[in-house]
Write a protein that holds these residues in place. Structure first.
Motif, short mmCIF file in Angstrom:
data_model
loop_
_atom_site.label_atom_id
_atom_site.label_comp_id
_atom_site.label_asym_id
_atom_site.label_seq_id
_atom_site.Cartn_x
_atom_site.Cartn_y
_atom_site.Cartn_z
N TYR A 266 0.85 -1.19 0.00
CA TYR A 266 0.00 0.00 0.00
C TYR A 266 0.89 1.24 0.00
O TYR A 266 1.54 1.55 1.01
CB TYR A 266 -0.95 -0.04 1.21
N GLY A 267 0.96 1.90 -1.15
CA GLY A 267 1.84 3.05 -1.31
C GLY A 267 1.29 4.27 -0.60
O GLY A 267 0.08 4.53 -0.65
N HIS A 268 2.14 5.01 0.08
CA HIS A 268 1.88 6.29 0.76
C HIS A 268 1.37 6.09 2.19
O HIS A 268 2.07 6.39 3.13
CB HIS A 268 0.98 7.22 -0.07
N ALA A 269 0.11 5.66 2.36
CA ALA A 269 -0.42 5.35 3.70
C ALA A 269 -0.11 6.46 4.71
O ALA A 269 0.46 6.22 5.76
CB ALA A 269 0.15 4.01 4.17
N ILE A 270 -0.50 7.68 4.35
CA ILE A 270 -0.14 8.83 5.19
C ILE A 270 -1.25 9.16 6.21
O ILE A 270 -0.98 9.24 7.40
CB ILE A 270 0.13 10.08 4.32
#
Ligand code: GUN
Ligand code: ZN
Length: 428
Positions: A266-270
């Motif tokens: 899961y890219g970013h997940a900020i």
């Protein structure tokens, strides 16, 4: 076949420095790596390995630091040509720069030219493995895997799937996304050093029917990785809520369609909610921090300290071309800066670990990102005095971390003296 003995400084990890501190890493000032048939077969003190392997071909890299090749756990190779495009936030950036460029990848000749250019840029920057999105066109996947195979690189990639909220030229359907992904998976997964990755771009560009179809495909091939984007920008999250009114949160749009699992990336997940963090951790899913992208597109500050402390699996990535660099050194520097803005400066050992072993862990591959017997001989030689500015600072260093940190903060492709893939030098 002859053995090759590469001599230089080494940093070896035997634990995670986020939990064990600097002592998770050992500095060997006169070290050596023995390579046989593309694999590392021994690592240790130079004197001992020279004595034990007198017939090996010796390659003395002086005081260069030998490290595993960097592992970039999230990138978009088709965005090579539009990297560093000015002035937009995520959704406008996609519509203005990204989608028009990705439309060009219906042409296999163009796709292959960019794939070759991209992989040569990676090697120049010391990256030996990437996990990349392609475009909706199957030819874009063939192009990247063919280019990787020509270099014998360990590459993870998949056809990006989108069946709404994208231009006509960039839309598939639920059925064609399933069929094309399945055919590409059968063609490439496990071929040489290729791994196929099931790739729904993100919830806004897939209908629930498409997410369901790709969840079904993943259930049929649970050993494959699945990659997507999660909670990158606040406007994006609001859009997801409007498109999926029943969803408890952004992650739920994946979870309810069979797209949450240990092999998920899961890219970013900020901007995660508490429930999302719990579910990601319970599954042991991979979270990929893309710091140059998060500052460049203005997305937000990843909570490295909190997410690591709660036991998430975390890797590091460029997110080229939302990310503004091909360099994992630059990504480490940006991760440091984001850590500072959150009040937790990351130690160079943590940055180095994230860019190698941490990212390899998210890709579920224990044979890359490490200097250890049995690992692939994908490694690099770093010059810790690659420019006058860096050299004058590292000359004052009292230990390896102080010597390395200016290279992390100020280094670029000039740092990388050589990049070996399966034991072969490939930097041009
Ligand atoms: N979210 C969906 N697609 C993309 C992309 O290509 N880049 C980034 N940074 N975020 C995305
Ligand atoms: Zn991305």
């Amino acid at each position: 076949m002859t053995a090759d003995l590469h001599l230089g400084q080494l940093v070896l990890f035997d634990g995670n420095p986020f939990f064990e501190g600097e002592s998770a890493a050992k500095h060997v000032s006169s070290g050596a790596i023995l390579v046989e048939n593309g694999t590392i077969t021994a690592v240790g003190e130079a004197a001992a390995l020279k004595a034990a392997h007198p017939n090996a071909a010796f390659h003395d890299h002086g005081n260069a630091l030998l490290q595993p090749g960097f592992v970039d756990a999230h990138a978009h190779y088709p965005q090579t040509g539009i990297i560093a495009s000015w002035g937009k936030r995520l959704i406008d950036w996609l519509n203005t720069y990204t989608f028009p460029e990705e439309s060009r990848f219906h042409d296999p000749v163009y796709a292959r030219a960019i794939a070759d250019r991209y992989l040569d840029l990676l090697l120049a920057h010391g990256t030996t493995t990437v996990c990349s999105f392609c475009t909706i066109h199957p030819a874009s996947v063939d192009a990247l895997f063919d280019a990787a195979s020509a270099r014998n690189m360990r590459v993870f990639a998949g056809k990006t799937c989108m069946d709404r909220n994208a231009p006509d030229t960039l839309r598939d359907t639920a059925q064609s996304a399933y069929d094309d992904s399945k055919a590409l998976l059968a063609k490439w997964h496990g071929q040489g050093r290729a791994s196929y990755v099931i790739t729904p771009r993100f919830s806004p560009t897939s209908t629930p029917a498409q997410l369901t179809a790709l969840g079904q495909l993943w259930a049929e091939h649970p050993d494959c990785l699945m990659q997507t984007h999660l909670s990158e920008q606040t406007e994006e999250i609001a859009w997801v809520k409007s498109l999926y009114p029943q969803a408890r949160d952004y992650l739920d749009t994946y979870e309810t369609h069979g797209l949450l699992g240990q092999n998920g990336l899961y890219g970013h997940a900020i901007h995660l909610e508490a429930r999302e963090r719990d579910r990601l951790r319970e599954h042991g899913a991979g979270l990929v921090h893309c710091p140059t992208s998060n500052t460049f597109i203005g997305s937000g500050l990843f909570d490295m300290e909190g997410l690591m402390a709660e036991g998430q699996t975390i890797g590091l990535a460029t997110d080229t071309g939302g990310g503004s660099s091909f360099s994992m050194l630059r990504s480490m520097a940006a991760a440091y800066e984001i850590g500072q803005l959150r009040g937790r400066p990351l130690h160079p050992s943590e940055l180095l670990w994230l860019a190698t072993e941490g990212s390899a862990n998210t890709l579920r591959d224990q044979t890359i990102g490490r200097l250890a017997p049995g690992s692939a001989a994908d490694f690099i030689a770093l010059d810790l005095a690659s420019t006058p500015a860096i050299a004058q600072r590292s000359a004052r260093a009292d230990d390896i971390w102080e010597a390395l940190f200016p290279t992390i903060m100020m280094g670029d492709d000039r740092v990388i003296r050589q990049t070996w893939v399966a034991g072969k030098p490939l930097k041009q």
